[in-house]
Design an enzyme around this catalytic site. Structure first.
Site, PDB file in Angstrom:
ATOM      1  N   GLY A  53       0.810  -1.200   0.000  1.00 27.63           N
ATOM      2  CA  GLY A  53       0.000   0.000   0.000  1.00 27.63           C
ATOM      3  C   GLY A  53       0.845   1.253   0.000  1.00 27.63           C
ATOM      4  O   GLY A  53       1.943   1.289   0.553  1.00 27.63           O
ATOM      5  N   SER A  54       0.349   2.302  -0.634  1.00 26.50           N
ATOM      6  CA  SER A  54       1.025   3.595  -0.573  1.00 26.50           C
ATOM      7  C   SER A  54       0.871   4.169   0.828  1.00 26.50           C
ATOM      8  O   SER A  54       0.036   3.731   1.618  1.00 26.50           O
ATOM      9  CB  SER A  54       0.441   4.547  -1.614  1.00 26.50           C
ATOM     10  OG  SER A  54       0.694   4.070  -2.917  1.00 26.50           O
ATOM     11  N   GLY A  55       1.708   5.152   1.139  1.00 31.13           N
ATOM     12  CA  GLY A  55       1.696   5.741   2.465  1.00 31.13           C
ATOM     13  C   GLY A  55       2.898   5.370   3.298  1.00 31.13           C
ATOM     14  O   GLY A  55       3.055   5.869   4.417  1.00 31.13           O
ATOM     15  N   HIS A  56       3.760   4.472   2.755  1.00 31.30           N
ATOM     16  CA  HIS A  56       4.963   4.044   3.483  1.00 31.30           C
ATOM     17  C   HIS A  56       6.238   4.573   2.829  1.00 31.30           C
ATOM     18  O   HIS A  56       7.319   4.067   3.082  1.00 31.30           O
ATOM     19  CB  HIS A  56       5.035   2.512   3.529  1.00 31.30           C
ATOM     20  CG  HIS A  56       3.825   1.875   4.117  1.00 31.30           C
ATOM     21  ND1 HIS A  56       3.366   2.170   5.382  1.00 31.30           N
ATOM     22  CD2 HIS A  56       2.963   0.953   3.610  1.00 31.30           C
ATOM     23  CE1 HIS A  56       2.276   1.447   5.637  1.00 31.30           C
ATOM     24  NE2 HIS A  56       2.012   0.728   4.578  1.00 31.30           N
ATOM     25  N   ASP A 109      -1.316  -8.501   0.899  1.00 26.69           N
ATOM     26  CA  ASP A 109      -0.071  -8.632   0.144  1.00 26.69           C
ATOM     27  C   ASP A 109       0.244 -10.100  -0.133  1.00 26.69           C
ATOM     28  O   ASP A 109       0.613 -10.475  -1.259  1.00 26.69           O
ATOM     29  CB  ASP A 109       1.087  -8.012   0.920  1.00 26.69           C
ATOM     30  CG  ASP A 109       1.023  -6.499   0.987  1.00 26.69           C
ATOM     31  OD1 ASP A 109       0.016  -5.919   0.528  1.00 26.69           O
ATOM     32  OD2 ASP A 109       1.974  -5.891   1.499  1.00 26.69           O
ATOM     33  N   HIS A 218       0.432   0.430   9.856  1.00 27.29           N
ATOM     34  CA  HIS A 218      -0.857   0.992   9.446  1.00 27.29           C
ATOM     35  C   HIS A 218      -1.622   1.524  10.655  1.00 27.29           C
ATOM     36  O   HIS A 218      -2.813   1.807  10.555  1.00 27.29           O
ATOM     37  CB  HIS A 218      -1.702  -0.067   8.735  1.00 27.29           C
ATOM     38  CG  HIS A 218      -0.996  -0.757   7.631  1.00 27.29           C
ATOM     39  ND1 HIS A 218      -0.351  -1.967   7.797  1.00 27.29           N
ATOM     40  CD2 HIS A 218      -0.810  -0.406   6.337  1.00 27.29           C
ATOM     41  CE1 HIS A 218       0.201  -2.332   6.653  1.00 27.29           C
ATOM     42  NE2 HIS A 218      -0.057  -1.398   5.751  1.00 27.29           N
TER      43      HIS A 218
END
Length: 334
Positions: A53-56, A109, A218
């Site tokens: 996921g994006s955001g990392h 994932d 998260h």
């Protein structure tokens, strides 16, 4: 909500457009959400593909380039990439030597990379998968069966990428990646919650004057909440948890790689101060440190906090760690 964006629905696409403009050495497919190293098939190397996921950021797209990943698949914010993305990335980087998938241990994932591997093999690609599960804070959660994958992902991608750059075969690259994961442990701490663009408010409630020990990337719950602690006290808890778990692997043998990682909103002034305490704890416990990284590498949007990752490193792993790397977010020796 105070965020530097156009709209929550376009945040990932806008970031990829910006990455393409800033890094012309990368092939960035904004529409199909794949970031590929330019000329990834040259040299007959094993391909390395990761994603999540994006955001990392900078994980994972920031680690695409010489000596590290061949391609990355960014999903929506905190959402796994879909199998078609992963398959597209594998096909783009396969030179006939096979492709290694580096997968953080989160249910989405794991399932989507597994499905992509099956589809790739049907298309005649050789694929190996390595699962990263280094977080010692909790075992099993709403997001995982077993431990979560966090900071060790960087160690796995760097060392496996160096081996692939040297021309190591797929089985060897995968074996090294598994060795790094087995030798690595992490522990994270949240001082403040993160805010997703779609929600526009904190993803979890963390009252003033409290922190979360063992938080996930998260915002998943950790081991416990406590009143605010000093950097010295946090380092004692985090490093102690990591070393206690590493001791179960076997007696300490040699130095460690150390990652003192910011989760997105913690300034370097604080991270370096925290690292001073981490280094003190390790010295007091007789743990030599061979190499150190301090900064934001595996983040959680705008979460305030930090994590500590340690990896027991023998001479071979140190050599591969020191090998040249040239990516958007990590570079030396080039």
């Amino acid at each position: 909500m105070r965020m530097l964006l156009n709209s929550p629905g376009t945040v990932v696409a806008d970031a990829l457009r910006g990455m393409a403009a800033a890094h012309p050495e990368l092939d960035v497919d904004v529409e199909r959400r794949v970031v590929v190293r330019r000329n990834a098939r040259d040299g007959g190397r094993v391909g390395l593909v990761s994603g999540g996921g994006s955001g990392h950021e900078p994980l994972h797209a920031g680690f695409v380039g010489y000596g590290m990943l061949s391609a990355a698949c960014p999903g929506e914010v905190f959402t796994s990439p879909v199998p078609d993305q992963v398959l597209r990335a594998a096909a783009a980087v396969d030179s006939g030597q096979g492709v290694l998938f580096v997968v953080k241990n989160y249910t989405g994932d794991v399932l989507n990379f597994e499905m992509a591997a099956e589809l790739a093999e049907e298309d005649g690609l050789r694929v190996e998968r390595v699962l990263v599960d280094d977080d010692v804070a909790v075992t099993d959660s709403l997001y995982t069966a077993g431990r979560r994958g966090t900071g060790a992902t960087l160690f796995v991608e760097k060392i496996a990428g160096a081996a692939a750059e040297e021309g190591a075969p797929l089985e060897r690259v995968a074996d090294l990646a598994r060795r790094v994961n087995a030798a690595s442990r992490s522990f994270g701490v949240a001082l403040g919650a993160c805010t997703t663009p779609a929600k526009g408010s904190p993803t979890f409630d963390l009252p003033d004057g409290e922190l979360e020990l063992g938080v996930g990337i998260h915002g998943e719950p950790g081991r416990e909440r406590r009143p605010m602690m000093t950097a010295r006290e946090i380092a004692e808890v985090a490093v102690g948890a990591v070393l206690e778990d590493l001791a179960q692997v076997g007696p300490a043998d040699g130095p460690v790689l150390a990652l003192v990682n910011g989760t997105g909103a913690t300034p370097l002034l604080e991270l370096y101060g925290f690292h001073a305490e981490v280094a003190r704890v390790l010295a007091e416990r007789g743990v030599p440190v061979a190499r150190t990284l301090v900064g934001n590498y595996v983040t959680s949007l705008d979460m305030a906090g930090c994590s500590v990752t340690l990896c027991r490193a023998d001479e071979e792993l140190l050599r591969l760690w020191d090998a040249p790397v040239r990516t958007a977010a990590l570079r030396w020796g080039c």
